[in-house]
Design an enzyme around this catalytic site. Structure first.
Site, PDB file in Angstrom:
ATOM      1  N   LYS A 152       0.846  -1.202   0.000  1.00 43.42           N
ATOM      2  CA  LYS A 152       0.000   0.000   0.000  1.00 43.42           C
ATOM      3  C   LYS A 152       0.883   1.255   0.000  1.00 43.42           C
ATOM      4  CE  LYS A 152      -0.626  -0.172   5.004  1.00 43.42           C
ATOM      5  NZ  LYS A 152      -1.569  -0.010   6.099  1.00 43.42           N
TER       6      LYS A 152
ATOM      7  N   TYR B 251      16.256  30.442   5.124  1.00 47.12           N
ATOM      8  CA  TYR B 251      15.048  31.084   5.678  1.00 47.12           C
ATOM      9  C   TYR B 251      15.149  31.215   7.195  1.00 47.12           C
ATOM     10  CZ  TYR B 251      12.538  30.584   1.257  1.00 47.12           C
ATOM     11  OH  TYR B 251      12.134  30.695  -0.042  1.00 47.12           O
TER      12      TYR B 251
HETATM   13  C1  LIG Z   1      -3.244  -4.711   8.189  1.00 45.93           C
HETATM   14  C2  LIG Z   1      -1.783  -4.549   7.982  1.00 45.93           C
HETATM   15  N1  LIG Z   1      -0.998  -5.636   7.904  1.00 45.93           N
HETATM   16  C3  LIG Z   1       0.334  -5.548   7.720  1.00 45.93           C
HETATM   17  C4  LIG Z   1       0.956  -4.315   7.611  1.00 45.93           C
HETATM   18  C5  LIG Z   1       2.444  -4.249   7.438  1.00 45.93           C
HETATM   19  O1  LIG Z   1       3.017  -3.689   8.586  1.00 45.93           O
HETATM   20  P1  LIG Z   1       4.616  -3.472   8.659  1.00 45.93           P
HETATM   21  O2  LIG Z   1       4.939  -2.464   7.631  1.00 45.93           O
HETATM   22  O3  LIG Z   1       4.840  -2.954  10.041  1.00 45.93           O
HETATM   23  O4  LIG Z   1       5.222  -4.791   8.400  1.00 45.93           O
HETATM   24  C6  LIG Z   1       0.181  -3.163   7.690  1.00 45.93           C
HETATM   25  C7  LIG Z   1       0.832  -1.863   7.593  1.00 45.93           C
HETATM   26  O5  LIG Z   1       0.477  -0.875   8.126  1.00 45.93           O
HETATM   27  C8  LIG Z   1      -1.219  -3.275   7.886  1.00 45.93           C
HETATM   28  O6  LIG Z   1      -2.002  -2.207   7.970  1.00 45.93           O
END
Ligand SMILES: Cc1ncc(COP(=O)(O)O)c(C=O)c1O
Length: 360
Positions: A34, A253
């Site tokens: 994601k 700045y």
């Molecule tokens: C539901 C879920 N599973 C897994 C992960 C992966 O987590 P990480 O990046 O800490 O491994 C996330 C990330 O936010 C998540 O929201």
């Protein structure tokens, strides 16, 4: 062309994936891609993780992008669908969905005649963000089993504090999840990266690594290097000016950083418009030819300034690394009051991602 760029290392990504496999050899892997693959590029990341068993995304749109790019593995919407209007797209693109709320369950039960959608029921075991309560889980599963729109049923939960290896709540959470789900006869998933590296009792049938795939540590107080994780992104730019300044000259700045003596100051073409954190304080290191040099003055939209007293030979055009190979992103995150996740996924679109296999 502006010299700011994010070098993205394919070998490091694959190496980190192999680390997931060695920490959790029996589990299937849902690679979390994601937020544009944590800033590394959604499609690029997925395409270079051919051995992943599934991918986790945060929107139907991302799922469709992956399908359009030819990704064949299961793709799961980690927050589920946001509106029942999206259900036909889930069916069309074979996206599976987390179901975490009564409203989603209702939508599935009233979806009419559609091809079944595989679901991951989310149960809240302590994060208190998304998920059905432990008490309601059996009834939810029962409803889904007779719901025509629901296909294969699996169960997941999520850790809030697994990054703390001294935390006593995490093993209890893993035990609770096991107790709640062991008689359901479905696949289960709990472990994020921290669970994968530190809490084997949380591995179950599926693990969901995110940050460790990108080479940053998921653990407080344990470095990525110790876990043998390699940075995938190296954010770099170049000096576009080297100026000799006088004692008393105020830099940038606000003018609040003042030269304590006559000194050379380098100007680097990167700034908060690229995702480099604006609140990086003076002293935040950058890497020039393997030498750590301190940032001075305030971060501008497109530029930062660097104290070159320790490296007076620096030249216009020299590469400057902001984080990545040789300079862990966690270190910059700690100095700027954030986490590696945020720095990586906030690198903006105007910074070209350039595939590379060079690891310093
Ligand atoms: C539901 C879920 N599973 C897994 C992960 C992966 O987590 P990480 O990046 O800490 O491994 C996330 C990330 O936010 C998540 O929201």
């Amino acid at each position: 062309m502006r010299p700011a760029r994010a070098l993205i290392n394919t070998d490091a990504l694959r190496h980190n994936f192999s680390r997931v496999r060695s920490f959790a050899p029996l589990a299937s892997v849902m690679a979390v891609v994601k937020a544009n693959g944590y800033g590394h590029g959604l499609v690029w990341t997925a395409k270079n993780l051919q051995d992943a068993n599934a991918f986790g995304v945060a929107s139907v749109e991302d799922g469709i992008l992956l399908r359009d790019a030819g990704i064949q593995q299961p793709i799961c919407l980690l927050e589920g669908f946001f509106h029942p209007d999206e259900l036909p797209s889930l069916v069309q693109h074979q996206l599976s969905s987390v179901v975490h709320h009564e409203s989603q369950l209702w939508d599935l039960e009233h979806a009419g005649k559609i091809d079944p959608i595989d679901v991951w029921v989310k149960v809240d075991t302590g994060m208190h963000r998304l998920g059905f309560s432990a008490e309601t889980l059996p009834a939810v599963i029962k409803r889904l089993k007779v719901c025509m729109a629901a296909g294969r049923i699996r169960v997941m939960s999520h850790f809030p504090t697994a990054d703390n290896r001294f935390d006593s709540a995490t093993p209890l959470q893993a035990r609770l999840f096991d107790e709640l789900t062991q008689n359901l006869n479905v696949d289960r998933s709990l472990a994020n990266s921290a669970g994968i590296v530190n809490w084997p009792s949380s591995h179950f049938e599926w693990v969901r690594p995110g940050i460790m795939l990108y080479g940053a540590t998921p653990m407080i107080g344990i470095s990525a290097e110790t876990l043998d994780l390699k940075p995938v992104m190296t954010l770099s730019s170049e000096f576009i000016a080297i100026n000799q300044r006088r004692k008393g000259d105020a830099i940038g700045y606000g003018g609040d950083w003042v030269c304590p003596e006559d000194m050379p100051v380098g100007v680097v073409a990167i700034g908060y418009g690229d995702g480099y954190p604006r609140h990086a304080p003076p002293g935040t290191p950058v890497l020039v030819n393997g030498v750590r040099l301190p940032l001075i003055g305030r971060v501008s939209m497109d530029m930062i300034m660097v104290d070159l007293r320790e490296f007076p030979d620096a030249k216009v055009g020299d590469a400057v690394v902001l984080w990545g190979a040789g300079l862990p992103v966690e270190e910059i995150a700690a100095l700027t009051g954030t986490i590696s996740y945020e720095l990586l996924c906030c690198v903006t679109e105007r910074v070209p991602r350039i595939e590379s296999t060079v690891q310093e």
